[in-house]
Design a protein around this motif. Structure first.
Motif, short mmCIF file in Angstrom:
data_model
loop_
_atom_site.label_atom_id
_atom_site.label_comp_id
_atom_site.label_asym_id
_atom_site.label_seq_id
_atom_site.Cartn_x
_atom_site.Cartn_y
_atom_site.Cartn_z
N TRP A 145 0.92 -1.22 -0.38
CA TRP A 145 -0.20 0.03 0.02
C TRP A 145 0.92 1.49 0.51
CZ3 TRP A 145 -1.64 4.33 3.67
CH2 TRP A 145 -2.50 4.81 3.13
N PRO A 146 1.92 1.57 0.89
CA PRO A 146 2.48 2.32 0.60
C PRO A 146 3.88 2.62 -1.06
CG PRO A 146 3.27 1.49 2.65
CD PRO A 146 2.14 0.62 1.72
N ARG A 147 3.87 1.86 -1.47
CA ARG A 147 4.33 1.70 -2.79
C ARG A 147 3.43 2.45 -3.84
NH1 ARG A 147 6.76 -3.36 -4.49
NH2 ARG A 147 4.41 -4.09 -4.62
N ALA A 148 2.28 1.66 -3.89
CA ALA A 148 1.02 1.56 -4.31
C ALA A 148 1.12 3.31 -3.61
CB ALA A 148 -0.53 1.23 -3.58
N VAL A 149 0.84 4.11 -3.08
CA VAL A 149 0.06 5.52 -2.45
C VAL A 149 1.52 6.60 -3.11
CG1 VAL A 149 0.27 7.31 -1.01
CG2 VAL A 149 -1.26 4.59 -0.72
N LEU A 150 2.51 6.05 -3.34
CA LEU A 150 3.75 6.88 -4.15
C LEU A 150 3.54 6.17 -5.32
CD1 LEU A 150 6.61 8.36 -3.45
CD2 LEU A 150 7.65 6.30 -3.08
N GLY A 151 3.21 5.44 -6.24
CA GLY A 151 3.39 5.40 -7.31
C GLY A 151 1.98 6.45 -8.04
N GLY A 152 1.05 6.35 -7.34
CA GLY A 152 -0.19 7.62 -7.97
C GLY A 152 0.35 8.32 -7.54
N VAL A 153 0.88 9.62 -6.72
CA VAL A 153 1.98 10.49 -6.48
C VAL A 153 3.09 10.37 -7.47
CG1 VAL A 153 3.30 12.08 -4.87
CG2 VAL A 153 1.87 10.66 -4.15
N VAL A 154 4.07 9.47 -7.64
CA VAL A 154 5.00 9.85 -9.25
C VAL A 154 4.58 9.61 -10.35
CG1 VAL A 154 7.05 8.13 -10.41
CG2 VAL A 154 6.78 8.31 -7.84
N LEU A 155 3.69 8.46 -10.85
CA LEU A 155 2.79 9.09 -12.08
C LEU A 155 2.06 10.45 -12.21
CD1 LEU A 155 2.74 7.28 -14.40
CD2 LEU A 155 0.97 6.03 -13.63
N ALA A 156 1.02 11.20 -11.52
CA ALA A 156 0.18 12.01 -11.57
C ALA A 156 1.48 13.07 -11.68
CB ALA A 156 -0.52 12.64 -10.28
N GLY A 157 2.60 12.56 -10.84
CA GLY A 157 3.26 13.94 -10.80
C GLY A 157 4.12 14.23 -12.71
N VAL A 158 4.37 13.17 -12.78
CA VAL A 158 5.28 13.24 -14.07
C VAL A 158 4.39 13.14 -15.15
CG1 VAL A 158 6.22 10.96 -15.69
CG2 VAL A 158 7.01 11.00 -13.64
N PHE A 159 2.95 13.36 -15.19
CA PHE A 159 1.81 13.88 -16.24
C PHE A 159 1.76 14.79 -15.99
CE2 PHE A 159 -0.09 9.94 -18.35
CZ PHE A 159 0.48 9.46 -17.62
N GLY A 160 2.20 15.22 -14.47
CA GLY A 160 1.95 16.66 -14.78
C GLY A 160 2.59 18.10 -15.05
N VAL A 161 3.67 17.60 -15.02
CA VAL A 161 4.89 17.55 -15.52
C VAL A 161 5.00 17.92 -17.41
CG1 VAL A 161 7.44 17.93 -16.31
CG2 VAL A 161 6.91 17.30 -13.99
N LEU A 162 4.50 17.07 -17.41
CA LEU A 162 4.49 16.55 -19.54
C LEU A 162 2.65 17.40 -19.77
CD1 LEU A 162 4.29 12.75 -19.82
CD2 LEU A 162 6.18 14.03 -20.44
N PHE A 163 2.22 17.66 -18.87
CA PHE A 163 1.26 19.00 -18.84
C PHE A 163 1.67 20.53 -19.54
CE2 PHE A 163 -1.94 21.65 -17.76
CZ PHE A 163 -2.87 21.76 -18.29
N LEU A 164 2.34 20.81 -18.44
CA LEU A 164 3.32 22.03 -18.33
C LEU A 164 4.21 22.14 -19.11
CD1 LEU A 164 4.00 22.50 -14.31
CD2 LEU A 164 1.88 22.94 -15.72
N ILE A 165 4.69 21.13 -20.01
CA ILE A 165 5.11 21.51 -21.32
C ILE A 165 4.44 21.19 -22.59
CG2 ILE A 165 7.29 20.15 -22.41
CD1 ILE A 165 8.20 19.11 -19.94
N GLN A 166 3.02 20.73 -22.16
CA GLN A 166 2.84 20.39 -23.96
C GLN A 166 1.23 20.34 -23.25
OE1 GLN A 166 1.80 21.31 -26.88
NE2 GLN A 166 4.00 20.35 -27.46
#
Length: 244
Positions: A145-166
């Protein structure tokens, strides 16, 4: 016993799929439009859950409208039955089954109007996170479960960066959906998270290439990313269920 689990899961997916077309129809509107509360002819939409669930059919109209229930029923049965076959009677299976109807609705709405409603993406993220937290406490769970929560934060963060870039290449709704999918994929491991995310991009790229080759799109055509994210996450969860 596994066959029984598969049949029960497929039955759940079938029943849930039959009730989804009404929700897809009501959510399939533009960003500034209110959710639909009437059929195309203007008749009110009665039914379960305040008219949100049920067939896209109106007794006062000559025929059905919106998406056909049979496609959602078949998809729900196949996806849920396959999840049960791969994951087996582990506690997290219940979480995946509950998430399937929301994933189907999100994919269909995004395909129809290029929109992922917050009223679905955010509760999905919160629900998957909370339910996996419960599953982690039960015997037989095969995830973190801790890894799952961190995985959600990481993937959303990566997508957030991609959204800001393009921002023209990815919607903010995709970022919110990535939060829920990252939690689901992260449950089984970082490798599963990478594979699921990669498959989402790869499937979208293949589909876009096919459209371009057939002359139905060009480099500036906006594609709905949500359906491919959901498919990639499903594939990742299935792979994770087999690896553990």
């Amino acid at each position: 016993m596994l066959l029984l689990w598969m049949l029960l899961a497929a039955g759940f997916g079938l029943a849930a799929g039959v009730l989804l077309p009404r929700a897809v129809y009501r959510f399939s509107v533009g960003p500034e439009e209110p959710w639909r509360d009437r059929c195309p002819a203007g008749h009110p939409l009665p039914g379960p859950a305040g008219g949100w669930l049920g067939r896209a059919y109106c007794a006062g109209c000559p025929g059905p409208y919106g998406p056909r229930a049979r496609w959602f029923a078949v998809a729900g049965a196949v996806v849920c039955g396959t999840l049960a076959a791969v994951v087996g009677p582990r506690p997290e299976l219940a979480v995946w089954l509950v998430a399937v109807p929301a994933g189907l609705v999100l994919a269909a709405v995004d395909r129809a109007v290029n929109r992922l409603p917050d009223v679905l993406t955010l509760p999905l993220a919160g629900g998957v996170t909370a339910l996996l937290g419960v599953a982690a406490l039960l015997p037989g769970a095969e995830g973190s479960w801790p890894r799952a929560v961190l995985g959600g934060v990481v993937l959303a963060g990566v997508f957030g960066v991609l959204f800001l870039i393009q921002p023209n290449g990815m919607g903010f709704g995709d970022v919110k959906l990535a939060l829920a999918l990252g939690v689901a994929l992260g449950w089984y491991g970082w490798g599963v998270l990478l594979v699921g995310a990669f498959l989402g991009f790869a499937l979208c790229a293949v589909y876009g290439t096919v459209l371009v080759l057939r002359g139905r799109a060009d480099g500036g055509t906006a594609l709905a990313f949500g359906p491919f994210l959901v498919l990639g996450a499903l594939a990742g969860v299935l792979l994770g269920g087999m690896w553990v």
